[in-house]
Design an enzyme around this catalytic site. Structure first.
Site, PDB file in Angstrom:
ATOM      1  NE  ARG A  95      -3.721   2.053   2.861  1.00  0.00           N
ATOM      2  CZ  ARG A  95      -3.588   2.571   3.968  1.00  0.00           C
ATOM      3  NH1 ARG A  95      -2.739   2.031   4.893  1.00  0.00           N
ATOM      4  NH2 ARG A  95      -4.254   3.621   4.122  1.00  0.00           N
ATOM      5  CG  HIS A  99      -1.924   4.802  -0.939  1.00  0.00           C
ATOM      6  ND1 HIS A  99      -2.914   5.152   0.100  1.00  0.00           N
ATOM      7  CD2 HIS A  99      -2.407   3.597  -1.356  1.00  0.00           C
ATOM      8  CE1 HIS A  99      -3.995   4.536   0.083  1.00  0.00           C
ATOM      9  NE2 HIS A  99      -3.765   3.435  -1.005  1.00  0.00           N
ATOM     10  CG  HIS A 228      -8.124  -5.453  -2.359  1.00  0.00           C
ATOM     11  ND1 HIS A 228      -8.994  -4.546  -3.252  1.00  0.00           N
ATOM     12  CD2 HIS A 228      -7.331  -4.328  -1.758  1.00  0.00           C
ATOM     13  CE1 HIS A 228      -8.954  -3.426  -2.975  1.00  0.00           C
ATOM     14  NE2 HIS A 228      -8.004  -3.257  -2.082  1.00  0.00           N
ATOM     15  CB  THR A 229      -4.945 -11.889  -2.944  1.00  0.00           C
ATOM     16  OG1 THR A 229      -5.129 -13.242  -2.403  1.00  0.00           O
ATOM     17  CG2 THR A 229      -3.662 -11.467  -3.080  1.00  0.00           C
ATOM     18  CD1 TRP A 260     -11.310  -7.344  -0.656  1.00  0.00           C
ATOM     19  CD2 TRP A 260      -9.867  -6.973   0.709  1.00  0.00           C
ATOM     20  NE1 TRP A 260     -11.451  -5.987  -0.476  1.00  0.00           N
ATOM     21  CE2 TRP A 260     -10.532  -5.768   0.292  1.00  0.00           C
ATOM     22  CE3 TRP A 260      -8.738  -6.853   1.621  1.00  0.00           C
ATOM     23  CZ2 TRP A 260     -10.020  -4.378   0.908  1.00  0.00           C
ATOM     24  CZ3 TRP A 260      -8.316  -5.556   2.252  1.00  0.00           C
ATOM     25  CH2 TRP A 260      -8.994  -4.322   1.905  1.00  0.00           C
ATOM     26  CB  THR A 261      -8.380 -14.145   0.556  1.00  0.00           C
ATOM     27  OG1 THR A 261      -6.974 -13.526   0.956  1.00  0.00           O
ATOM     28  CG2 THR A 261      -8.422 -13.473  -0.817  1.00  0.00           C
ATOM     29  CG  ASP A 268      -3.864 -17.329  -3.764  1.00  0.00           C
ATOM     30  OD1 ASP A 268      -4.612 -16.233  -3.478  1.00  0.00           O
ATOM     31  OD2 ASP A 268      -4.040 -18.159  -2.658  1.00  0.00           O
ATOM     32  CG  ASP A 289     -13.361  -5.450  -3.482  1.00  0.00           C
ATOM     33  OD1 ASP A 289     -12.218  -5.022  -4.133  1.00  0.00           O
ATOM     34  OD2 ASP A 289     -13.627  -5.380  -2.360  1.00  0.00           O
TER      35      ASP A 289
END
Length: 340
Positions: A95, A99, A228-229, A260-261, A268, A289
């Site tokens: 991030r 950013h 976002h994984t 998210w996962t 992955d 998403d």
């Protein structure tokens, strides 16, 4: 001349020693590539506006315009790998790089007014942007590495940390280049509002507005969303997600947030699978998403990546490299690699 440079350098050291440190900012964030992941802070950060005399500022400007030292970049990469192993800070380092580069505007030619990967995110004024809430922790984590390797620019260090975090989490090798120049003061930071909003009225249109401004396309948007994984969203920072879930209540790192996962430190293609199936209420799905499977043009890529991890890795590596170069001023102009 030598005497004047020595005097300027002495003034620079004295001013740096006296400069105040940046303070953590607790503002809620809605604009972000990653609505706030977490990491434990380990040291302070010097990120204050410059108070140097004109001559000393000129000396510093000349120094930061030089390319980073290749040997120091390689050594710093090893230190970043160790940092990742001990703190599990992969998401927040990704991030941080995004950013810093994601403020780029292709319609502005001048550097650094055009934004992009220029190290401006080290300054307090930009850290206070809503989208950057929590990124002070990332700065605190890597500041000791910057101190250890002073011939690396912040712009290069942020992007090195981001790419290394992807690779160490099991993701693809990113074809990176280095030699980015740093901005020299907080007055060169971009205005707030350049980063994506997680919950806009029209998510697909908003994503295109932001990413097209950077010169990226639909494939880049979907591929980059796949990062976002990694990571979690914390409602106390971003306003999104649950305080904790079965996947985050025990960490690693500081517990809490919503991912998210299920394996949120593994890179992955599970992000695309989970968004498509929406079978687990403990996993986060933001409006931006969901748009990946609702917008017809986005859906082509999202379906492809859900079914084919190799295709996702290939496209992601290309898009990440593009993002990391946006707006940067390279010296040498073509940049350089640190991969043997």
């Amino acid at each position: 001349m030598a005497e004047r440079l020595a005097a300027a350098a002495a003034t620079l050291r004295a001013s740096a020693a006296a400069a105040p440190s940046a303070r953590p900012h607790a503002a809620r964030a809605s604009r972000a590539f990653f609505p706030n992941s977490s990491a434990r802070a380990r040291s302070g950060l010097l990120a204050a506006p410059s108070r140097l005399p004109q001559k000393a500022r000129a000396v510093r400007c000349a120094a930061v315009a030089k390319a980073s030292d290749a040997a120091q970049l390689k050594a710093a990469r090893e230190d970043i790998r160790e940092l990742l192993r001990t703190t599990h800070c992969h998401p927040i380092l990704v991030r941080l790089g995004w950013h810093d580069s994601g403020t780029y505007d292709k319609n502005i030619e001048e550097w650094p007014q055009r934004g992009g990967a220029n190290g401006s995110l080290r300054f307090d004024v930009e850290l206070k942007h809503g989208a950057n809430a929590g990124l002070i922790n990332a700065l605190k984590l890597i500041q000791p590495i910057k101190d250890k390797y002073p011939s690396i620019t912040y712009a290069d260090l942020f992007q090195l940390a981001s790419a290394t975090a992807i690779e160490e989490a099991g993701g693809p090798k990113i074809p990176m280049k280095y030699g980015r120049a740093d901005v020299t003061g907080p007055e060169q930071c971009p205005p707030e509002g350049k980063l994506p909003d997680a919950g806009p009225t029209s998510p697909a249109d908003h994503l295109r507005e932001v990413f097209y401004r950077m010169g990226l396309d639909d494939k880049d948007i979907v591929a980059l969303s796949g990062a976002h994984t990694l990571g979690r969203s914390r409602p106390e920072r971003s306003g999104w997600g649950k305080p904790e879930t079965k996947y985050t209540k025990n960490g690693p790192g500081a517990p809490g947030g919503q991912s998210w996962t299920a394996e949120w430190l593994k890179f992955d293609n599970s992000y695309f699978k989970e968004i498509k199936e929406k079978r687990d209420q403990d996993l986060l799905v933001l409006p931006t998403d969901a748009a990946l499977f609702e917008d017809p043009a986005f859906k082509v890529y999202a379906e492809k990546y859900a079914a084919d991890q190799e295709a996702f890795f290939k496209d992601y590596a290309e898009s990440h490299a593009k993002l990391s170069n946006l707006g940067a001023k390279f010296n040498p102009p073509q940049g350089f690699s640190v991969d043997d």
